[in-house]
Design a protein around this motif. Structure first.
Motif, PDB file in Angstrom:
ATOM      1  N   ALA A 170       0.806  -1.224   0.000  1.00  0.00           N
ATOM      2  CA  ALA A 170       0.000   0.000   0.000  1.00  0.00           C
ATOM      3  C   ALA A 170       0.837   1.271   0.000  1.00  0.00           C
ATOM      4  CB  ALA A 170      -0.933   0.005   1.211  1.00  0.00           C
ATOM      5  N   LEU A 171       2.002   1.250   0.658  1.00  0.00           N
ATOM      6  CA  LEU A 171       2.735   2.496   0.891  1.00  0.00           C
ATOM      7  C   LEU A 171       4.130   2.543   0.285  1.00  0.00           C
ATOM      8  CD1 LEU A 171       1.643   2.923   4.610  1.00  0.00           C
ATOM      9  CD2 LEU A 171       0.697   4.074   2.605  1.00  0.00           C
ATOM     10  N   GLN A 172       4.604   1.462  -0.305  1.00  0.00           N
ATOM     11  CA  GLN A 172       5.955   1.391  -0.870  1.00  0.00           C
ATOM     12  C   GLN A 172       6.981   2.083   0.039  1.00  0.00           C
ATOM     13  OE1 GLN A 172       3.473   2.986  -3.300  1.00  0.00           O
ATOM     14  NE2 GLN A 172       2.822   0.869  -3.427  1.00  0.00           N
ATOM     15  N   PRO A 173       7.121   1.605   1.274  1.00  0.00           N
ATOM     16  CA  PRO A 173       8.004   2.291   2.221  1.00  0.00           C
ATOM     17  C   PRO A 173       9.477   2.166   1.848  1.00  0.00           C
ATOM     18  CG  PRO A 173       7.245   0.227   3.149  1.00  0.00           C
ATOM     19  CD  PRO A 173       6.511   0.415   1.858  1.00  0.00           C
ATOM     20  N   THR A 174      10.241   3.190   2.196  1.00  0.00           N
ATOM     21  CA  THR A 174      11.686   3.128   2.071  1.00  0.00           C
ATOM     22  C   THR A 174      12.294   2.512   3.323  1.00  0.00           C
ATOM     23  OG1 THR A 174      11.901   5.384   2.910  1.00  0.00           O
ATOM     24  CG2 THR A 174      11.820   5.087   0.507  1.00  0.00           C
ATOM     25  N   PHE A 181       0.841  -4.539  18.123  1.00  0.00           N
ATOM     26  CA  PHE A 181       1.981  -4.260  17.259  1.00  0.00           C
ATOM     27  C   PHE A 181       2.284  -2.774  17.239  1.00  0.00           C
ATOM     28  CE2 PHE A 181       0.922  -8.395  15.656  1.00  0.00           C
ATOM     29  CZ  PHE A 181       2.130  -8.921  15.214  1.00  0.00           C
ATOM     30  N   GLY A 182       3.514  -2.473  16.903  1.00  0.00           N
ATOM     31  CA  GLY A 182       3.938  -1.124  16.593  1.00  0.00           C
ATOM     32  C   GLY A 182       4.567  -1.148  15.213  1.00  0.00           C
ATOM     33  N   VAL A 183       4.289  -0.129  14.419  1.00  0.00           N
ATOM     34  CA  VAL A 183       4.909  -0.032  13.103  1.00  0.00           C
ATOM     35  C   VAL A 183       5.532   1.350  12.940  1.00  0.00           C
ATOM     36  CG1 VAL A 183       3.410  -1.734  11.989  1.00  0.00           C
ATOM     37  CG2 VAL A 183       2.757   0.671  11.944  1.00  0.00           C
ATOM     38  N   LEU A 184       6.677   1.356  12.304  1.00  0.00           N
ATOM     39  CA  LEU A 184       7.318   2.590  11.884  1.00  0.00           C
ATOM     40  C   LEU A 184       7.388   2.496  10.369  1.00  0.00           C
ATOM     41  CD1 LEU A 184      10.393   4.345  13.320  1.00  0.00           C
ATOM     42  CD2 LEU A 184      10.114   4.058  10.881  1.00  0.00           C
ATOM     43  N   VAL A 185       6.704   3.407   9.690  1.00  0.00           N
ATOM     44  CA  VAL A 185       6.612   3.389   8.234  1.00  0.00           C
ATOM     45  C   VAL A 185       7.172   4.696   7.706  1.00  0.00           C
ATOM     46  CG1 VAL A 185       5.095   3.106   6.246  1.00  0.00           C
ATOM     47  CG2 VAL A 185       4.458   2.072   8.430  1.00  0.00           C
ATOM     48  N   VAL A 186       8.148   4.590   6.821  1.00  0.00           N
ATOM     49  CA  VAL A 186       8.722   5.759   6.154  1.00  0.00           C
ATOM     50  C   VAL A 186       8.337   5.646   4.687  1.00  0.00           C
ATOM     51  CG1 VAL A 186      10.834   6.997   5.593  1.00  0.00           C
ATOM     52  CG2 VAL A 186      10.638   5.804   7.795  1.00  0.00           C
ATOM     53  N   SER A 187       7.563   6.613   4.200  1.00  0.00           N
ATOM     54  CA  SER A 187       7.058   6.528   2.839  1.00  0.00           C
ATOM     55  C   SER A 187       6.923   7.907   2.216  1.00  0.00           C
ATOM     56  CB  SER A 187       5.688   5.840   2.827  1.00  0.00           C
ATOM     57  OG  SER A 187       5.110   5.860   1.544  1.00  0.00           O
ATOM     58  N   GLY A 188       7.265   7.997   0.946  1.00  0.00           N
ATOM     59  CA  GLY A 188       7.052   9.225   0.193  1.00  0.00           C
ATOM     60  C   GLY A 188       5.578   9.559   0.038  1.00  0.00           C
ATOM     61  N   ARG A 189       4.708   8.557   0.215  1.00  0.00           N
ATOM     62  CA  ARG A 189       3.263   8.795   0.127  1.00  0.00           C
ATOM     63  C   ARG A 189       2.768   9.718   1.237  1.00  0.00           C
ATOM     64  NH1 ARG A 189      -0.634   4.594  -1.154  1.00  0.00           N
ATOM     65  NH2 ARG A 189      -1.940   6.437  -1.069  1.00  0.00           N
ATOM     66  N   PHE A 190       3.560   9.883   2.293  1.00  0.00           N
ATOM     67  CA  PHE A 190       3.155  10.728   3.414  1.00  0.00           C
ATOM     68  C   PHE A 190       3.477  12.202   3.184  1.00  0.00           C
ATOM     69  CE2 PHE A 190       4.036   6.805   6.227  1.00  0.00           C
ATOM     70  CZ  PHE A 190       2.765   6.313   6.019  1.00  0.00           C
ATOM     71  N   LEU A 246      -2.688  12.775  10.992  1.00  0.00           N
ATOM     72  CA  LEU A 246      -3.931  12.012  11.027  1.00  0.00           C
ATOM     73  C   LEU A 246      -4.169  11.279   9.705  1.00  0.00           C
ATOM     74  CD1 LEU A 246      -6.495  11.150  12.500  1.00  0.00           C
ATOM     75  CD2 LEU A 246      -7.557  13.269  11.708  1.00  0.00           C
ATOM     76  N   GLN A 247      -3.941  11.945   8.593  1.00  0.00           N
ATOM     77  CA  GLN A 247      -4.143  11.317   7.285  1.00  0.00           C
ATOM     78  C   GLN A 247      -3.129  10.197   7.048  1.00  0.00           C
ATOM     79  OE1 GLN A 247      -6.765  11.731   5.425  1.00  0.00           O
ATOM     80  NE2 GLN A 247      -6.042  10.179   4.014  1.00  0.00           N
ATOM     81  N   ARG A 248      -1.912  10.363   7.530  1.00  0.00           N
ATOM     82  CA  ARG A 248      -0.907   9.297   7.425  1.00  0.00           C
ATOM     83  C   ARG A 248      -1.381   8.053   8.173  1.00  0.00           C
ATOM     84  NH1 ARG A 248       4.793  12.524   8.467  1.00  0.00           N
ATOM     85  NH2 ARG A 248       4.401  14.192   6.978  1.00  0.00           N
ATOM     86  N   HIS A 249      -1.884   8.260   9.382  1.00  0.00           N
ATOM     87  CA  HIS A 249      -2.386   7.133  10.181  1.00  0.00           C
ATOM     88  C   HIS A 249      -3.576   6.467   9.489  1.00  0.00           C
ATOM     89  CE1 HIS A 249      -0.302   7.588  14.261  1.00  0.00           C
ATOM     90  NE2 HIS A 249       0.347   8.334  13.400  1.00  0.00           N
ATOM     91  N   ARG A 250      -4.421   7.280   8.877  1.00  0.00           N
ATOM     92  CA  ARG A 250      -5.570   6.710   8.163  1.00  0.00           C
ATOM     93  C   ARG A 250      -5.121   5.805   7.020  1.00  0.00           C
ATOM     94  NH1 ARG A 250      -9.314  12.118   8.174  1.00  0.00           N
ATOM     95  NH2 ARG A 250     -10.276  11.746  10.207  1.00  0.00           N
ATOM     96  N   LEU A 251      -4.058   6.189   6.324  1.00  0.00           N
ATOM     97  CA  LEU A 251      -3.545   5.337   5.249  1.00  0.00           C
ATOM     98  C   LEU A 251      -3.058   3.995   5.789  1.00  0.00           C
ATOM     99  CD1 LEU A 251      -1.555   7.909   3.052  1.00  0.00           C
ATOM    100  CD2 LEU A 251      -3.705   6.746   2.472  1.00  0.00           C
ATOM    101  N   VAL A 252      -2.370   4.033   6.910  1.00  0.00           N
ATOM    102  CA  VAL A 252      -1.895   2.784   7.542  1.00  0.00           C
ATOM    103  C   VAL A 252      -3.091   1.945   7.977  1.00  0.00           C
ATOM    104  CG1 VAL A 252      -0.640   1.820   9.518  1.00  0.00           C
ATOM    105  CG2 VAL A 252       0.317   3.771   8.250  1.00  0.00           C
ATOM    106  N   HIS A 253      -4.055   2.561   8.641  1.00  0.00           N
ATOM    107  CA  HIS A 253      -5.236   1.830   9.112  1.00  0.00           C
ATOM    108  C   HIS A 253      -6.032   1.246   7.959  1.00  0.00           C
ATOM    109  CE1 HIS A 253      -5.602   2.771  13.569  1.00  0.00           C
ATOM    110  NE2 HIS A 253      -4.430   3.232  13.205  1.00  0.00           N
ATOM    111  N   GLU A 254      -6.144   1.993   6.866  1.00  0.00           N
ATOM    112  CA  GLU A 254      -6.869   1.488   5.695  1.00  0.00           C
ATOM    113  C   GLU A 254      -6.185   0.244   5.131  1.00  0.00           C
ATOM    114  OE1 GLU A 254      -9.666   0.891   2.866  1.00  0.00           O
ATOM    115  OE2 GLU A 254      -9.790   2.285   4.551  1.00  0.00           O
ATOM    116  N   ALA A 255      -4.866   0.270   5.071  1.00  0.00           N
ATOM    117  CA  ALA A 255      -4.130  -0.890   4.556  1.00  0.00           C
ATOM    118  C   ALA A 255      -4.335  -2.121   5.441  1.00  0.00           C
ATOM    119  CB  ALA A 255      -2.642  -0.565   4.447  1.00  0.00           C
TER     120      ALA A 255
END
Length: 120
Positions: free
Chosen positions: A31-35, A56-65, A71-80
């Motif tokens: 969903a996020l193509q993280p680096t 769980f805890g996640v650390l996501v680094v993504s250009g999509r953010f 809040l919108q970043r978290h919504r993308l993670v939750h949607e995935a």
């Protein structure tokens, strides 16, 4: 005790972790193509049964953010992870950063202490 850290740079990593950890990693990667992606299983810290993947805890680094509020970043993670959050995944700590933010400060904050369940 700190949960198992399952990290990957430049996308997904191999099959470390349980089935839910692997699913989380795969879905966030797609969903996020993280680096950079870290998936931490905190379930043992929360008094669950051995092998229960619930926290769980996640650390996501993504250009999509880029340009998105937190809040919108978290919504993308939750949607995935919608299906997992509706079922086996009970709690999810999200750290969502852009590559520029990660480059300027490549540290994850510590996991919050468990205050629920039988430990309260």
């Amino acid at each position: 005790m700190r949960g198992a850290l399952l990290a990957a740079s430049g996308g997904a990593m191999g099959g470390a972790g349980g089935p839910l950890a692997r699913t989380i990693r795969a879905k966030l990667t797609a969903a996020l193509q993280p680096t950079h992606l870290e998936v931490r299983d905190d379930s043992p810290r929360h008094g669950g049964l051995p092998g229960a993947e619930t926290h769980f805890g996640v650390l996501v680094v993504s250009g999509r953010f880029a340009g998105l509020p937190l809040l919108q970043r978290h919504r993308l993670v939750h949607e995935a992870l919608r299906a997992e959050l509706a079922g086996p995944l009970h709690a999810l700590q999200v750290i969502a950063r852009t590559p520029q933010q990660w480059q300027s400060d490549p540290r994850a904050p510590p996991a919050p202490p468990c205050l629920g369940g039988s430990k309260r």
